[in-house]
Design an enzyme around this catalytic site. Structure first.
Site, PDB file in Angstrom:
ATOM      1  CD  GLU A 170      -3.050  -0.796   2.210  1.00  0.00           C
ATOM      2  OE1 GLU A 170      -4.173  -0.954   1.732  1.00  0.00           O
ATOM      3  OE2 GLU A 170      -2.849  -0.342   3.347  1.00  0.00           O
ATOM      4  N   GLY A 176      -6.425   6.553   0.382  1.00  0.00           N
ATOM      5  CA  GLY A 176      -7.464   7.544   0.678  1.00  0.00           C
ATOM      6  C   GLY A 176      -7.313   8.835  -0.105  1.00  0.00           C
ATOM      7  CB  SER A 216      -7.062   5.220  -4.465  1.00  0.00           C
ATOM      8  OG  SER A 216      -6.877   6.226  -3.486  1.00  0.00           O
ATOM      9  N   GLY A 238     -11.984   2.867   1.429  1.00  0.00           N
ATOM     10  CA  GLY A 238     -13.222   3.599   1.153  1.00  0.00           C
ATOM     11  C   GLY A 238     -14.242   2.826   0.325  1.00  0.00           C
TER      12      GLY A 238
HETATM   13  P1  PGA Z   1      -8.315   3.307   0.420  1.00  0.00           P
HETATM   14  O1  PGA Z   1      -7.608   2.632   1.704  1.00  0.00           O
HETATM   15  O2  PGA Z   1      -8.814   2.175  -0.434  1.00  0.00           O
HETATM   16  O3  PGA Z   1      -9.425   4.135   0.983  1.00  0.00           O
HETATM   17  O4  PGA Z   1      -7.268   4.110  -0.284  1.00  0.00           O
HETATM   18  C1  PGA Z   1      -6.833   1.459   1.569  1.00  0.00           C
HETATM   19  C2  PGA Z   1      -6.256   1.079   2.900  1.00  0.00           C
HETATM   20  O5  PGA Z   1      -5.884   1.973   3.672  1.00  0.00           O
HETATM   21  O6  PGA Z   1      -6.142  -0.110   3.236  1.00  0.00           O
END
Ligand code: PGA
Length: 255
Positions: A170, A176, A216, A238
């Site tokens: 990640e 996010g 994301s 999200g």
């Molecule tokens: P996101 O979060 O999909 O909202 O970017 C991913 C995560 O933090 O595991």
């Protein structure tokens, strides 16, 4: 062979009623999955038992994950939750080393190593998160950064232990933010991660471990990311809170 996994990370979201509705909606789609696929629901502590009950004891497509655990077995640690507690309610996975915990709760590689160890000791499978901040990516040092994270917290494990670990790459700049890594960036890092696993262990171990992409992941980009040969699914924040979107992401696992 390793599984293709859509893992939800709800973070600190949902009331109990919202959680129940979301899981019920997702369970309705299980008939479209096959045995290569797995959906893991990373829900807040208060909902683990309820979600586990909704999913059922022997559901081959859905598993439940905690988002954190303490590194000690028991004791005077007010507000904390231990590995044996999670194991005793049938939780199968636990997210360890998420960048939000590293950054906001000061969790470092040495502590995460202890969390990985205690999870495995109690039969919980770690979903171990790694990933670089933007300045490291811009300096071109992301592979070295992630390599260090794995060395600090995972590479002391035996090959047999390592086979129970899921890795989630990640990149912090993608979490996010709506700024997803490109398919090529994801593929390159995942290829690098698997090469590291081969070097540290062997092909067999490397090919057993699912390596997920997170940051994301959305309904409209999941399929192209998951189509990368080295990407085995996603860890989704999200978009995992909206049943229709997460369903599409689960669909994207089918390659
Ligand atoms: P996101 O979060 O999909 O909202 O970017 C991913 C995560 O933090 O595991």
């Amino acid at each position: 062979m390793r599984k293709f996994i859509a893992a939800a990370n709800w973070k600190m979201n949902c009331t109990k009623e919202q959680a129940k509705t979301l899981v019920e909606d997702l369970l309705a789609i299980s008939h479209t999955l096959d045995k290569r696929h797995l959906v893991v629901l990373g829900v807040p502590f208060p909902y683990l038992i309820m979600v586990k009950d909704l999913v059922g004891q022997n559901n081959e497509f859905f598993s439940v994950a905690a988002q954190n655990l303490h590194h000690k077995v028991s004791g005077a640690f007010t507000g904390e939750v231990s590995a044996p507690m999670l194991a005793s309610i049938g939780v199968e996975y636990v997210i360890i080393g998420h960048s939000e915990r590293r950054e906001q709760f000061g969790e470092d590689g040495a502590l995460l190593k202890q969390k990985v160890d205690i999870a495995l000791e109690y039969g919980l499978k770690p979903i171990f998160c790694c990933g670089e901040p933007l300045e490291v990516r811009e300096a071109g040092n992301e592979q070295e950064y992630v390599r260090r994270q794995l060395h600090e917290s995972l590479f002391h494990l035996t090959a047999e232990q390592m086979k129970h670990v899921v890795i989630a790459y990640e990149p912090i700049w993608a979490i996010g933010t709506g700024k997803t890594a490109t398919v090529q960036q994801a593929q390159d890092m995942h290829f690098h991660l698997r090469a590291m696993l081969i070097k540290q262990y062997d092909e067999n171990v490397a090919n057993t471990i699912s390596i997920l992409y997170g940051g994301s992941v959305k309904a409209d980009n999941a399929e192209s990311l998951f189509n990368c040969p080295s990407v085995d699914g996603g860890l989704v924040g999200g978009a995992s809170l909206i049943a229709a979107d997460f369903e599409k992401i689960i669909e994207g696992l089918k390659r």
